[in-house]
Design a protein around this motif. Structure first.
Motif, PDB file in Angstrom:
ATOM      1  N   UNK A 183      63.789  11.795  53.946  1.00  0.00           N
ATOM      2  CA  UNK A 183      64.064  13.217  54.068  1.00  0.00           C
ATOM      3  C   UNK A 183      63.503  13.936  52.842  1.00  0.00           C
ATOM      4  N   UNK A 184      62.645  14.910  53.082  1.00  0.00           N
ATOM      5  CA  UNK A 184      62.042  15.686  52.004  1.00  0.00           C
ATOM      6  C   UNK A 184      62.469  17.137  52.174  1.00  0.00           C
ATOM      7  N   UNK A 185      63.170  17.660  51.172  1.00  0.00           N
ATOM      8  CA  UNK A 185      63.586  19.059  51.192  1.00  0.00           C
ATOM      9  C   UNK A 185      62.431  19.923  50.690  1.00  0.00           C
ATOM     10  N   UNK A 186      62.056  20.905  51.497  1.00  0.00           N
ATOM     11  CA  UNK A 186      60.973  21.819  51.145  1.00  0.00           C
ATOM     12  C   UNK A 186      61.583  23.207  50.947  1.00  0.00           C
ATOM     13  N   UNK A 187      61.641  23.649  49.693  1.00  0.00           N
ATOM     14  CA  UNK A 187      62.174  24.966  49.381  1.00  0.00           C
ATOM     15  C   UNK A 187      61.016  25.961  49.354  1.00  0.00           C
ATOM     16  N   UNK A 188      61.150  27.039  50.119  1.00  0.00           N
ATOM     17  CA  UNK A 188      60.071  28.012  50.265  1.00  0.00           C
ATOM     18  C   UNK A 188      60.513  29.357  49.696  1.00  0.00           C
ATOM     19  N   UNK A 189      59.830  29.816  48.675  1.00  0.00           N
ATOM     20  CA  UNK A 189      60.142  31.085  48.018  1.00  0.00           C
ATOM     21  C   UNK A 189      59.322  32.194  48.657  1.00  0.00           C
ATOM     22  N   UNK A 190      59.774  32.624  49.848  1.00  0.00           N
ATOM     23  CA  UNK A 190      59.075  33.658  50.601  1.00  0.00           C
ATOM     24  C   UNK A 190      57.607  33.246  50.748  1.00  0.00           C
ATOM     25  N   UNK A 191      56.661  34.093  50.357  1.00  0.00           N
ATOM     26  CA  UNK A 191      55.243  33.742  50.475  1.00  0.00           C
ATOM     27  C   UNK A 191      54.613  33.419  49.122  1.00  0.00           C
ATOM     28  N   UNK A 202      52.109  31.483  60.551  1.00  0.00           N
ATOM     29  CA  UNK A 202      52.040  32.864  60.074  1.00  0.00           C
ATOM     30  C   UNK A 202      52.521  33.032  58.647  1.00  0.00           C
ATOM     31  N   UNK A 203      52.785  31.950  57.949  1.00  0.00           N
ATOM     32  CA  UNK A 203      53.292  32.086  56.596  1.00  0.00           C
ATOM     33  C   UNK A 203      53.244  30.780  55.843  1.00  0.00           C
ATOM     34  N   UNK A 204      53.859  30.775  54.682  1.00  0.00           N
ATOM     35  CA  UNK A 204      53.788  29.627  53.789  1.00  0.00           C
ATOM     36  C   UNK A 204      54.417  28.374  54.393  1.00  0.00           C
ATOM     37  N   UNK A 205      55.471  28.518  55.200  1.00  0.00           N
ATOM     38  CA  UNK A 205      56.106  27.336  55.783  1.00  0.00           C
ATOM     39  C   UNK A 205      55.197  26.677  56.812  1.00  0.00           C
ATOM     40  N   UNK A 206      54.743  27.448  57.797  1.00  0.00           N
ATOM     41  CA  UNK A 206      53.923  26.873  58.866  1.00  0.00           C
ATOM     42  C   UNK A 206      52.537  26.462  58.425  1.00  0.00           C
ATOM     43  N   UNK A 207      51.911  27.284  57.573  1.00  0.00           N
ATOM     44  CA  UNK A 207      50.562  26.969  57.112  1.00  0.00           C
ATOM     45  C   UNK A 207      50.583  25.962  55.962  1.00  0.00           C
ATOM     46  N   UNK A 208      51.370  26.263  54.921  1.00  0.00           N
ATOM     47  CA  UNK A 208      51.407  25.381  53.753  1.00  0.00           C
ATOM     48  C   UNK A 208      52.112  24.072  54.009  1.00  0.00           C
ATOM     49  N   UNK A 217      54.946  43.128  52.032  1.00  0.00           N
ATOM     50  CA  UNK A 217      53.918  43.153  50.995  1.00  0.00           C
ATOM     51  C   UNK A 217      52.824  42.147  51.340  1.00  0.00           C
ATOM     52  N   UNK A 218      51.557  42.581  51.387  1.00  0.00           N
ATOM     53  CA  UNK A 218      50.466  41.637  51.657  1.00  0.00           C
ATOM     54  C   UNK A 218      50.246  40.692  50.482  1.00  0.00           C
ATOM     55  N   UNK A 219      50.183  39.408  50.770  1.00  0.00           N
ATOM     56  CA  UNK A 219      50.003  38.385  49.736  1.00  0.00           C
ATOM     57  C   UNK A 219      48.785  37.542  50.111  1.00  0.00           C
ATOM     58  N   UNK A 220      47.769  37.596  49.280  1.00  0.00           N
ATOM     59  CA  UNK A 220      46.533  36.874  49.601  1.00  0.00           C
ATOM     60  C   UNK A 220      46.505  35.505  48.917  1.00  0.00           C
ATOM     61  N   UNK A 221      45.873  34.574  49.593  1.00  0.00           N
ATOM     62  CA  UNK A 221      45.670  33.231  49.045  1.00  0.00           C
ATOM     63  C   UNK A 221      44.242  32.788  49.331  1.00  0.00           C
ATOM     64  N   UNK A 222      43.647  32.130  48.348  1.00  0.00           N
ATOM     65  CA  UNK A 222      42.353  31.511  48.579  1.00  0.00           C
ATOM     66  C   UNK A 222      42.582  30.111  49.158  1.00  0.00           C
ATOM     67  N   UNK A 223      41.506  29.462  49.559  1.00  0.00           N
ATOM     68  CA  UNK A 223      41.610  28.114  50.127  1.00  0.00           C
ATOM     69  C   UNK A 223      42.310  27.173  49.157  1.00  0.00           C
ATOM     70  N   UNK A 240      48.944  36.836  54.009  1.00  0.00           N
ATOM     71  CA  UNK A 240      50.244  36.692  54.666  1.00  0.00           C
ATOM     72  C   UNK A 240      51.166  37.805  54.179  1.00  0.00           C
ATOM     73  N   UNK A 241      52.409  37.791  54.639  1.00  0.00           N
ATOM     74  CA  UNK A 241      53.275  38.941  54.408  1.00  0.00           C
ATOM     75  C   UNK A 241      54.612  38.536  53.811  1.00  0.00           C
ATOM     76  N   UNK A 242      54.838  38.997  52.579  1.00  0.00           N
ATOM     77  CA  UNK A 242      56.127  38.787  51.931  1.00  0.00           C
ATOM     78  C   UNK A 242      57.163  39.690  52.592  1.00  0.00           C
ATOM     79  N   UNK A 243      58.361  39.123  52.883  1.00  0.00           N
ATOM     80  CA  UNK A 243      59.375  39.899  53.590  1.00  0.00           C
ATOM     81  C   UNK A 243      60.731  39.810  52.881  1.00  0.00           C
TER      82      UNK A 243
END
Length: 543
Positions: free
Chosen positions: A330-338, A247-253, A212-218, A203-206
């Motif tokens: 209500x669950x707050x999900x804080x996302x630190x970029x990727x 396309x990123x940590x929010x949608x996938x994770x 910046x390309x950021x890789x993650x394993x399963x 995925x891509x840190x912005x």
């Protein structure tokens, strides 16, 4: 390809945070145990924003498609650890394409939907992509034709596939190709050790000056998803509605991987309005629905099912969370970029909780399970804002080739923490969230880099990008332009210039403010907060 240091992988496995089951195998297991359970459902208005009619597949039906497409990838010559880019909206076809690539041991690089051809070429070239999957269109954008042009500019691409109804010439249209080959396609999975430790995505840190390309394993993905599953109490077989692109940590994770981890039903949504999202959630009786954090209060009032859990996603550019008493969980999900995410239920309190430094597991503190994330900040230095440090089973350890290069703003500390370079506010009890409102652009990086783009317009002396809170979208980006003494800039021409230059769609401002000078802080930096206040108080002053 493994991206995590062996000693860390061993530690995560021994703690129970990591397993031996890759993402596609989770889907296969649910298909074997519950073949008739509904797995994937398109939004009913799919035809309005991309090609093809809405689809709905059971786990057994989807698993067969995943198997056949994985076999097709292998047949055409894509092999283990080849990288394949994906730029497509939330559809059943997109999910199938991603899971099939993972089953074939490919590395998927999902690209943001707002990226233009220039961004796509640079990204795919930097990671040596061998294939690219693109939708025929996303709303009014002809993404398929742009993908064909990407292939012309990027000689390393061997295959360009198309999803949708009107795929242009030059792209391999996946649906008819698979239909023509019929049952002749059979997939035989490779037997490689520790499959869940291998790289799954790039995925891509912005949040910095460059993508910046950021890789993650399963396992990185499963650790991130487990944080949300634990805190939101997502049960097996739930109904999930996800409006974020995959396309990123929010949608996938926050969306796709929790769906895989719980064997749930995933309803895919393309955001056009909050009313449409609420209506979709009500129609499918969603157990869990995601929404941008700034819109959580309004969505909470529009939902009819009191048992629906709302996942309010706060990215690093979002405004401070509002205080309100929710009518449902209500669950707050804080996302630190990727780099990391953390989920915390708000509970009976109307006020959002500070994010504590230290270890988190997503349910009742670090004592109740293996730590999934550890948070720290850089030491306080005079005149320097603290930066976010993260480490743990969900944090990418090595990245893709260059993430740890000396030139990168993202770097490793001697303590084992990843320095994300994300500025944070220290408050009582920890930090107020990930990022400081007004510091970062919406999904595109820091504002200073966008200043340079705006300043390149002929006749502009200096320019500044700034963020304004918006009751519909949560926040919008504006541009303040200071013209040369002999120049009178035209807003329409400015927008046309940005479009002609192929500027990332997310970097194009909502409105333009013409000033004689930019407000400055004592140290000479741009006083963006003053620009924000001026715009919010004087809406008539913008073009």
């Amino acid at each position: 390809m493994k991206a995590t240091l062996e000693n860390l992988a061993k530690e995560y496995h021994e703690s129970g945070a990591w397993s031996d089951v890759p993402l596609d195998e989770l889907f296969r297991k649910t298909a074997a145990e519950h073949p008739d359970r509904l797995a994937l459902v398109d939004a009913p208005d799919r035809a309005a924003w991309t090609g093809g009619e809405p689809r709905r597949l059971t786990y057994a039906e989807a698993d067969r498609e995943i198997d056949r497409l994985a076999a097709f990838y292998s047949t055409v010559g894509l092999s283990s650890d080849h990288v394949i880019g994906v730029q497509a909206p939330n559809t059943v076809d997109t999910v199938i394409a991603i899971l099939a690539a993972l089953r074939a041991d490919l590395i998927v690089s999902p690209l943001p939907l707002h990226w233009r051809q220039k961004n796509v070429v640079e990204a795919l070239n930097s990671i040596g992509a061998k294939g690219f999957i693109a939708a025929d269109r996303i709303e009014t954008r002809d993404v398929g034709t742009a993908a064909r042009d990407v292939a012309a500019d990027l000689f390393s691409l061997r295959f360009v596939f198309g999803l949708g109804k009107e795929v242009p010439d030059g792209l391999i249209e996946l649906a008819p190709m698979l239909a023509e080959m019929g049952d002749d396609l059979t997939f035989t999975p490779a037997d490689r050790p520790d499959p869940a430790d291998h790289t799954a995505t790039i995925c891509w840190s912005r949040s910095g000056e460059e993508n910046v390309p950021v890789s993650r394993c399963h396992n990185h993905w499963l650790a991130a998803a487990q944080m949300i599953v634990n805190e939101a109490h997502i049960k097996e077989g739930s109904t999930l509605l996800v409006p974020y692109s995959l396309s990123g940590l929010t949608g996938l994770g926050g969306g796709l991987v929790p769906f895989l981890a719980t064997g749930s039903t995933l309803h895919l949504h393309h955001p056009t309005s909050l009313a449409n999202l609420a209506s979709h959630a009500n129609d499918v009786e969603a157990d869990v629905v995601m929404t941008p954090g700034p819109l959580a209060q309004t969505l909470d009032r529009k939902l009819t099912n009191t048992k629906t859990t709302v996942l309010a996603a706060w990215n690093i550019s979002a405004p401070h969370p509002t205080t309100f008493v929710a009518r449902r969980r209500l669950v707050d999900v804080h996302v630190a970029d990727e780099f990391a995410l953390i989920a915390k239920a708000r509970g009976p309190s109307a006020k959002i909780k500070a994010t504590a430094l230290g270890k988190h597991d997503g349910s009742n503190g670090c004592e109740s399970g293996p730590a999934l994330l550890e948070i720290a900040v850089t030491e306080e230095v005079e005149a320097q804002v603290p930066k976010l440090l993260v480490k743990g089973p969900m944090v990418p350890e090595i990245g893709w080739r260059t993430i740890n290069g000396d030139q990168r703003r993202v770097r490793w500390e001697g303590t084992g923490f990843l320095n994300t370079n994300i500025k944070v506010d220290l408050v009582e009890g920890g930090i107020s969230g990930f990022g400081i409102p007004g510091t970062y652009a919406l999904g595109t990086g820091n504002l200073e880099t966008i200043d340079v783009i705006y300043s390149s317009y002929p006749g502009i002396k200096e320019a500044a990008a700034f963020v304004v809170e918006d009751h519909l979208l949560g926040a919008r980006m504006y541009a303040a332009l200071v013209p040369e003494s002999s120049s009178v800039p035209d807003a329409a021409s400015f927008f046309a210039y940005l479009d002609a230059e192929g500027v990332d769609l997310a970097k194009i401002p909502h409105r333009v403010l013409i000033l004689q000078s930019l407000p400055r802080n004592a140290d000479g930096t741009i006083f963006r907060e003053k620009l924000t206040l001026r715009t919010q108080r004087l809406p008539a002053a913008v073009a």
